[in-house]
Design a protein around this motif. Structure first.
Motif, PDB file in Angstrom:
ATOM      1  N   TYR A 154      42.639  63.728  47.405  1.00  0.00           N
ATOM      2  CA  TYR A 154      41.713  64.839  47.201  1.00  0.00           C
ATOM      3  C   TYR A 154      42.193  66.179  47.786  1.00  0.00           C
ATOM      4  CZ  TYR A 154      38.358  61.350  45.669  1.00  0.00           C
ATOM      5  OH  TYR A 154      37.721  60.350  44.978  1.00  0.00           O
ATOM      6  N   THR A 155      43.358  66.197  48.408  1.00  0.00           N
ATOM      7  CA  THR A 155      43.849  67.473  48.941  1.00  0.00           C
ATOM      8  C   THR A 155      45.317  67.721  48.591  1.00  0.00           C
ATOM      9  OG1 THR A 155      42.289  67.368  50.808  1.00  0.00           O
ATOM     10  CG2 THR A 155      44.155  68.868  51.011  1.00  0.00           C
ATOM     11  N   ILE A 156      46.199  66.827  49.019  1.00  0.00           N
ATOM     12  CA  ILE A 156      47.638  67.087  48.855  1.00  0.00           C
ATOM     13  C   ILE A 156      48.041  67.118  47.380  1.00  0.00           C
ATOM     14  CG2 ILE A 156      49.951  66.240  49.361  1.00  0.00           C
ATOM     15  CD1 ILE A 156      48.829  65.064  51.949  1.00  0.00           C
ATOM     16  N   GLN A 157      47.702  66.050  46.651  1.00  0.00           N
ATOM     17  CA  GLN A 157      48.061  66.021  45.233  1.00  0.00           C
ATOM     18  C   GLN A 157      47.377  67.132  44.436  1.00  0.00           C
ATOM     19  OE1 GLN A 157      47.405  62.030  43.813  1.00  0.00           O
ATOM     20  NE2 GLN A 157      49.215  61.219  44.858  1.00  0.00           N
ATOM     21  N   PRO A 158      46.079  67.403  44.681  1.00  0.00           N
ATOM     22  CA  PRO A 158      45.453  68.526  43.966  1.00  0.00           C
ATOM     23  C   PRO A 158      46.111  69.881  44.249  1.00  0.00           C
ATOM     24  CG  PRO A 158      43.758  67.085  44.825  1.00  0.00           C
ATOM     25  CD  PRO A 158      45.062  66.584  45.369  1.00  0.00           C
ATOM     26  N   ILE A 159      46.523  70.124  45.489  1.00  0.00           N
ATOM     27  CA  ILE A 159      47.190  71.400  45.797  1.00  0.00           C
ATOM     28  C   ILE A 159      48.510  71.502  45.034  1.00  0.00           C
ATOM     29  CG2 ILE A 159      48.377  72.694  47.605  1.00  0.00           C
ATOM     30  CD1 ILE A 159      46.224  71.795  49.549  1.00  0.00           C
ATOM     31  N   ILE A 160      49.276  70.405  45.040  1.00  0.00           N
ATOM     32  CA  ILE A 160      50.543  70.396  44.298  1.00  0.00           C
ATOM     33  C   ILE A 160      50.283  70.602  42.809  1.00  0.00           C
ATOM     34  CG2 ILE A 160      52.538  69.000  43.634  1.00  0.00           C
ATOM     35  CD1 ILE A 160      52.325  67.593  46.344  1.00  0.00           C
ATOM     36  N   ASN A 161      49.309  69.854  42.282  1.00  0.00           N
ATOM     37  CA  ASN A 161      48.997  69.959  40.857  1.00  0.00           C
ATOM     38  C   ASN A 161      48.469  71.337  40.489  1.00  0.00           C
ATOM     39  OD1 ASN A 161      49.756  67.309  40.405  1.00  0.00           O
ATOM     40  ND2 ASN A 161      47.685  66.495  40.672  1.00  0.00           N
ATOM     41  N   LEU A 162      47.668  71.919  41.386  1.00  0.00           N
ATOM     42  CA  LEU A 162      47.113  73.248  41.118  1.00  0.00           C
ATOM     43  C   LEU A 162      48.213  74.294  41.060  1.00  0.00           C
ATOM     44  CD1 LEU A 162      44.374  74.610  40.688  1.00  0.00           C
ATOM     45  CD2 LEU A 162      44.279  75.045  43.144  1.00  0.00           C
ATOM     46  N   PHE A 163      49.144  74.209  42.008  1.00  0.00           N
ATOM     47  CA  PHE A 163      50.263  75.151  42.002  1.00  0.00           C
ATOM     48  C   PHE A 163      51.137  74.933  40.775  1.00  0.00           C
ATOM     49  CE2 PHE A 163      54.758  75.927  42.974  1.00  0.00           C
ATOM     50  CZ  PHE A 163      54.721  77.288  43.232  1.00  0.00           C
ATOM     51  N   SER A 164      51.453  73.660  40.515  1.00  0.00           N
ATOM     52  CA  SER A 164      52.334  73.326  39.397  1.00  0.00           C
ATOM     53  C   SER A 164      51.718  73.753  38.062  1.00  0.00           C
ATOM     54  CB  SER A 164      52.617  71.825  39.390  1.00  0.00           C
ATOM     55  OG  SER A 164      53.330  71.446  38.237  1.00  0.00           O
ATOM     56  N   SER A 165      50.461  73.390  37.852  1.00  0.00           N
ATOM     57  CA  SER A 165      49.813  73.692  36.576  1.00  0.00           C
ATOM     58  C   SER A 165      49.612  75.195  36.401  1.00  0.00           C
ATOM     59  CB  SER A 165      48.468  72.963  36.477  1.00  0.00           C
ATOM     60  OG  SER A 165      47.622  73.315  37.551  1.00  0.00           O
ATOM     61  N   SER A 166      49.295  75.898  37.496  1.00  0.00           N
ATOM     62  CA  SER A 166      49.103  77.353  37.405  1.00  0.00           C
ATOM     63  C   SER A 166      50.407  78.049  37.024  1.00  0.00           C
ATOM     64  CB  SER A 166      48.585  77.903  38.738  1.00  0.00           C
ATOM     65  OG  SER A 166      47.328  77.343  39.062  1.00  0.00           O
ATOM     66  N   PHE A 167      51.499  77.612  37.630  1.00  0.00           N
ATOM     67  CA  PHE A 167      52.793  78.234  37.335  1.00  0.00           C
ATOM     68  C   PHE A 167      53.225  77.930  35.904  1.00  0.00           C
ATOM     69  CE2 PHE A 167      57.386  78.767  37.446  1.00  0.00           C
ATOM     70  CZ  PHE A 167      57.511  79.961  38.141  1.00  0.00           C
ATOM     71  N   ILE A 168      53.079  76.665  35.501  1.00  0.00           N
ATOM     72  CA  ILE A 168      53.443  76.281  34.134  1.00  0.00           C
ATOM     73  C   ILE A 168      52.587  77.047  33.134  1.00  0.00           C
ATOM     74  CG2 ILE A 168      53.380  74.379  32.459  1.00  0.00           C
ATOM     75  CD1 ILE A 168      54.152  72.496  34.748  1.00  0.00           C
ATOM     76  N   LEU A 169      51.298  77.165  33.427  1.00  0.00           N
ATOM     77  CA  LEU A 169      50.372  77.880  32.548  1.00  0.00           C
ATOM     78  C   LEU A 169      50.770  79.347  32.413  1.00  0.00           C
ATOM     79  CD1 LEU A 169      47.770  77.244  30.979  1.00  0.00           C
ATOM     80  CD2 LEU A 169      46.482  78.056  32.944  1.00  0.00           C
ATOM     81  N   LEU A 170      51.143  79.954  33.526  1.00  0.00           N
ATOM     82  CA  LEU A 170      51.550  81.356  33.513  1.00  0.00           C
ATOM     83  C   LEU A 170      52.792  81.556  32.658  1.00  0.00           C
ATOM     84  CD1 LEU A 170      51.238  84.251  34.634  1.00  0.00           C
ATOM     85  CD2 LEU A 170      52.677  83.544  36.565  1.00  0.00           C
TER      86      LEU A 170
END
Length: 595
Positions: A154-170
């Motif tokens: 609920y914290t580590i993987q979501p932070i990684i996924n949030l950063f990863s998905s935001s960058f890929i999306l951008l």
């Protein structure tokens, strides 16, 4: 929606080992590569669809001139195979990078969870004895095992996924905007607004359920520990339903909160997918009207479709990661509190050597009261113990005997007064050195589910156990004959909490353990209370025959147990009320009456 870095995230990051942080740096680089691989595979769609539907347009396009000259393409038919191969390779490479990114993310996050769990366990183990008796151990166990794992989820993987998905999306968004700015921007803004609407509506419930989950998880661990810990009484008293109902009363709200948060995290996907199809159909209609035919717009629509196929899951991952961060907020706060615990025992010892004890140990006007209380458990204790003394302590329950032993063992420190060892005041920084002199045999022996030899040499690596010494200690504890009768001898497993042994046998292992430590001071806290009178008498004779340089402190209810002590101290209401020499007629009379 404001993006605020939670203070708990900073605490978590600060407690991650430096070598793990370097691995996260590598992960960031891989995320960047993955993003550009996605764009390349996406960009390959347009020429691939063009070469299928209108190869002449592609062949004559200005941006394709360099490739025609470099690869010596003569006609539009020459483009079909290389463009197709390029599209296939770019898709495969992008997929492989995504798979490796997923593997690295999972491995790194779970290893970080292991680091967190280890750090919490370390911090808790190095707390003062008073801290341990004031907190329920289930709270610590829950944080070390369950909550540390949930911080990963609920914290580590979501932070990684949030950063990863935001960058890929951008990156994808930036690339797609160059194809048709209006369509891409309108699609993106519409989808983001939809997810923002869901986020605003779900935030309060996500946080409320987070607190429920954190609280009930600790309660579940506590209920399980109580039920299994007292299983004999549970069966005897037929109270299984009581513990089962208590478990259900915590499990039900925990599961309900978990289910509701999972639904709020995942459900927007289906609304957005349905809405996305409507938007895509609208764009197809718009392009058909604009160009008079869909044939010319097929490459654009194909690129849009593939972009949507990539972007929608990425946006959903971003939303789901945000929802998970809210779900795990209370759990993370519980974990970070333990991560920031000051290790009160760690490094207090300035030397690894045992503190010298050659003459006497003395308590000078020592009083003790527990924190946040006014009642003195020990009151103005004056006690001097010479090296080699055999000291007996008697007293009613609640008279302060156990607290006095805790004080002598250095588990607690005087509220007033001071302790001297060989004339030098025993300061807190030397407590660990003093404890190297102490071996303790309690009334209830702690046994691990391991072999007899491992329990005697508790805390020693198996390969470092001195089996000859184990046998000598078992012999002095009068347990060697029993152990030799077992098929596996000292390799025999004792079971959980020593369930395969009798009460007396467990006590003897505890005594053998104390002897194995080769300490200067042996403390017996009603250690023979589980033994019959004959066995106890035989065992005490063996104890009294130990090296005369050993100091023995024996707490007992039966005077016969301490009949050969040099001195007897009687405690009452936290004070030492009487000191009898074994040569006094008073004690002889008391022993006579007992007989």
């Amino acid at each position: 929606m404001r993006m605020i870095i939670d203070p708990s995230w900073k605490i978590l990051w600060n407690n991650i080992p430096s070598h793990r942080k370097k691995q996260y740096s590598v992960l960031v680089v891989l995320i960047v590569f993955s993003s550009f691989a996605e764009v390349i595979s996406l960009g390959a769609v347009v020429p691939f669809l063009l070469v299928l539907t209108d190869p002449i347009k592609l062949f004559s396009h200005n941006s394709f001139t360099f490739f025609k000259e470099f690869f010596s393409f003569k006609t539009e038919k020459d483009l079909l195979l290389p463009v197709t191969i390029f599209f296939m390779i770019s898709s495969i490479v992008a997929g492989l990078i995504r798979i490796y990114l997923l593997k690295m993310t999972l491995n790194l996050s779970h290893r970080t969870g292991g680091d967190i769990s280890k750090q919490i366990y370390t911090n808790v183990l190095y707390q003062d004895y008073l801290d341990h008796i004031e907190e329920n151990s289930s709270k610590f166990i829950s944080s070390i095992i369950s909550k540390a794992n949930q911080v990963v989820t609920y914290t580590i993987q979501p932070i990684i996924n949030l950063f990863s998905s935001s960058f890929i999306l951008l990156v994808i968004f930036t690339a797609m905007v160059t194809i048709d700015p209006f369509l891409i921007l309108a699609s993106f803004v519409t989808i983001v607004l939809l997810y923002l609407t869901f986020a605003v509506g779900a935030k309060r419930r996500l946080l409320a359920n987070s607190k429920i989950m954190a609280a009930e998880l600790s309660n579940l661990q506590k209920t399980l520990a109580e039920g299994f810990g007292g299983i004999r009484d549970v069966i005897l008293d037929n109270t299984q339903e009581v513990y089962l109902n208590k478990y259900i009363s915590s499990d039900t709200p925990y599961r309900n909160a978990l289910a509701e948060n999972a639904f709020k995290s995942s459900s927007p996907k289906y609304y957005v997918e349905a809405f996305g199809l409507v938007v895509f159909a609208s764009f197809a209609y718009y392009l058909s009207i604009k160009h008079g035919s869909l044939v010319e717009s097929l490459p654009l629509l194909g690129a849009l479709a593939l972009a949507a196929q990539r972007m929608l899951p990425v946006i959903q991952i971003s939303y789901n990661s945000w929802a998970n961060l809210k779900t795990g907020k209370a759990i993370l706060e519980d974990v970070t509190k333990l991560l920031t615990l000051e290790k009160k025992i760690f490094n207090l010892n300035s030397t690894n050597d045992k503190l010298s004890f050659k003459d006497e140990y003395a308590l000078k006007s020592v009083s003790f009261l527990y924190p946040n209380t006014n009642k003195k458990i020990l009151d103005n204790i004056q006690l001097t113990i010479k090296k080699g003394d055999r000291i007996g302590i008697i007293g009613k329950t609640g008279s302060g005997k156990s607290t006095l032993l805790d004080l002598i063992m250095g588990l607690i420190y005087p509220s007033s007064g001071f302790i001297k060892v060989d004339g030098t005041i025993l300061k807190k920084e030397y407590i660990l050195s003093w404890q190297k002199n102490i071996a303790h045999v309690p009334q209830s022996i702690f046994l691990i589910d391991a072999s007899i030899s491992e329990n005697v040499a508790l805390g020693i690596k198996i390969q470092e156990i001195n089996l000859k010494r184990v046998h000598d200690c078992l012999k002095q504890a009068e347990l060697l004959e029993f152990v030799n009768s077992l098929e596996r001898g000292t390799d025999t497993l004792v079971g959980e909490r020593g369930v395969k042994l009798s009460g007396g046998q467990r006590q003897r292992i505890g005594i053998a353990r104390a002897l194995y430590k080769n300490a200067e001071v042996l403390i017996f806290d009603e250690a023979t209370s589980a033994l019959d009178e004959k066995t106890e008498s035989s065992l005490m004779k063996s104890i009294y025959k130990l090296n005369k340089n050993l100091t023995l402190i024996i707490v007992a209810h039966r005077l016969t147990t301490i009949s050969k002590c040099d001195y007897i101290f009687e405690m009452e209401n936290g004070s030492i009320r009487k000191k009898d020499s074994m040569l006094s007629s008073n004690l002889r009379n008391r022993l006579g009456k007992l007989k």
